[in-house]
Design a protein around this motif. Sequence first.
Motif, PDB file in Angstrom:
ATOM      1  N   GLY A  14      -6.965  11.556  -1.895  1.00 29.26           N
ATOM      2  CA  GLY A  14      -7.627  11.069  -3.121  1.00 29.26           C
ATOM      3  C   GLY A  14      -7.656   9.526  -3.342  1.00 29.26           C
ATOM      4  N   ARG A  15      -6.381   8.834  -3.609  1.00 25.68           N
ATOM      5  CA  ARG A  15      -6.447   7.241  -3.776  1.00 25.68           C
ATOM      6  C   ARG A  15      -5.643   6.662  -2.897  1.00 25.68           C
ATOM      7  NH1 ARG A  15      -5.463   4.997  -8.994  1.00 25.68           N
ATOM      8  NH2 ARG A  15      -3.345   5.317  -8.759  1.00 25.68           N
ATOM      9  N   LEU A  16      -6.182   5.686  -2.368  1.00 28.74           N
ATOM     10  CA  LEU A  16      -5.403   4.735  -1.563  1.00 28.74           C
ATOM     11  C   LEU A  16      -5.281   3.427  -2.576  1.00 28.74           C
ATOM     12  CD1 LEU A  16      -6.902   4.958   1.749  1.00 28.74           C
ATOM     13  CD2 LEU A  16      -4.869   6.153   0.806  1.00 28.74           C
ATOM     14  N   THR A  17      -4.050   2.784  -2.879  1.00 26.56           N
ATOM     15  CA  THR A  17      -3.969   1.742  -3.816  1.00 26.56           C
ATOM     16  C   THR A  17      -3.285   0.415  -2.991  1.00 26.56           C
ATOM     17  OG1 THR A  17      -1.743   2.561  -4.573  1.00 26.56           O
ATOM     18  CG2 THR A  17      -3.751   3.166  -5.937  1.00 26.56           C
TER      19      THR A  17
ATOM     20  N   HIS B 282       0.755  -1.174  -0.023  1.00 20.86           N
ATOM     21  CA  HIS B 282       0.001   0.046   0.029  1.00 20.86           C
ATOM     22  C   HIS B 282       0.824   1.083  -0.199  1.00 20.86           C
ATOM     23  CE1 HIS B 282      -2.868   2.937   1.369  1.00 20.86           C
ATOM     24  NE2 HIS B 282      -2.593   3.099   2.542  1.00 20.86           N
TER      25      HIS B 282
ATOM     26  N   GLN C  64       0.876   4.463  -0.356  1.00 22.99           N
ATOM     27  CA  GLN C  64       0.564   5.539   0.534  1.00 22.99           C
ATOM     28  C   GLN C  64       0.876   5.600   1.951  1.00 22.99           C
ATOM     29  OE1 GLN C  64      -1.627   3.956  -1.664  1.00 22.99           O
ATOM     30  NE2 GLN C  64      -1.274   5.227  -3.497  1.00 22.99           N
TER      31      GLN C  64
END
Length: 406
Positions: free
Chosen positions: A307-310, A255, A257
């Motif tokens: 904004g985005r967690l991947t 992950h 971030q």
Amino acid sequence: MTSVVTAPRRAEAQTRRPRRVSILGSTGSVGQNTIDLLLRHRDEFTVEALTANRNAALLADQARKLSARFAAVADPAEYGVLKDALGGTGIEIACGRQALVEAAERPADWLMAGIVGAAGLESTLAAVRRGRIVAFANKEVLVCAGALFMREVATHGATLLPVDSEHNAIWQCFDFERADNIEKITLTCSGGPFREHSVERMQDVTPKEAVAHPVWSMGAKISIDSATLMNKGLEVIEAHHLFQLPSDLIDVVVHPQSIIHGMVAYRDGSVLAHLGSPDMRTPIAYTLGWPDRTQAPSKRLDLAAIGRLTFEAPDEGRFPALRLAREALARGGDSATVLNAANETAVHAFLAGDIGFLDIAATVERTLEAMPPGRLDSLEDVYNVDRVAREVATKMAVRRNRPLGG
Ligand SMILES: NC(=O)c1ccc[n+]([C@@H]2O[C@H](COP(=O)([O-])OP(=O)(O)OC[C@H]3O[C@@H](n4cnc5c(N)ncnc54)[C@H](OP(=O)(O)O)[C@@H]3O)[C@@H](O)[C@H]2O)c1
């Protein structure tokens, strides 16, 4: 489930003010983050003991600022620096391994185990044997001494409060009273600076590149471990002991971030996750204040701005260290002790420029192959296996693609 003890007696000790605290490894990254929090809460804490390996100048500065009672440096060659800096202050000083044990044994309500590597075993154990509340960062201690260390924790009624951000997160989501409801836990992993590198590209990376972690600011050893993913392997072993779960119930997900630090999945399909900015002062503050919360200056989360967690699965082909750690745990006996000692030796050799980045995991693998699993019946065994594994790893630590020093 008694590994992270939350008995009322403990909670009471934690609410006493001002609380007396000690830090093993105060000059390191974890140590300095702890000092930062203490300086922000001067009225709530008094400082008993601080320790360093060689950085006597910083140690003396910290001891003065926090009016510590005792400062110890492991390396006797640095004693003179400490003496010159603290002469006339009334702060007691000492040097050598035994001085670190003394620092750990002095009375304290809370102690940070923040030394890096198996070098922290003796002093952390000394604190455990005094039944202390130990904020536990020094994961190599648990990897190398494992069940024997946990037995000492139980025997002496000590309390381990996990500092590693992932374990701290899981601790906060873990229902210890009804652990049977837990299906699995997940440790997140940033993926390190080489997450997108091919194996060919990793061949020639330098220590400087490997230490430059994209998210966390940490000491050199853990930064290299994060780049190889050995850090996550060590953390799987740490989680196994802290939360008493088998390896197959401990998932790892990349992950990048590093916003979600850990997750606990329950049998009704619920998953509890812990989120926060990647700043070690948050998990350290939780251990400092537990069972209360301590104000920490970490950046507040703004998920809309992020904004985005991947998420992605770890690639054990490119990063074999994670597989090696799981294999060592599965082999049992002294294999995790060997894994840790070989890794510390190889990381040291890489930082010194003696081997390449890919040689770190290769060294660990060869050392494990050369040392069939043996029994680990006593702490004496731990020290012996650690010493032998370092000797074997030193022989195994050679560059694959060029001669040593080339
Ligand atoms: N850094 C993080 O954000 C982080 C996060 C989670 C877990 N951890 C874990 O916390 C531990 C500390 O990591 P770190 O990044 O803070 O390490 P670090 O910055 O390298 O600091 C290590 C500390 O231990 C001392 N030390 C080193 N070798 C020693 C020895 N042989 N004997 C006695 N003291 C010794 C150092 O003293 P000198 O300064 O004098 O060398 C320093 O105070 C590691 O186990 C790591 O895996 C760290």
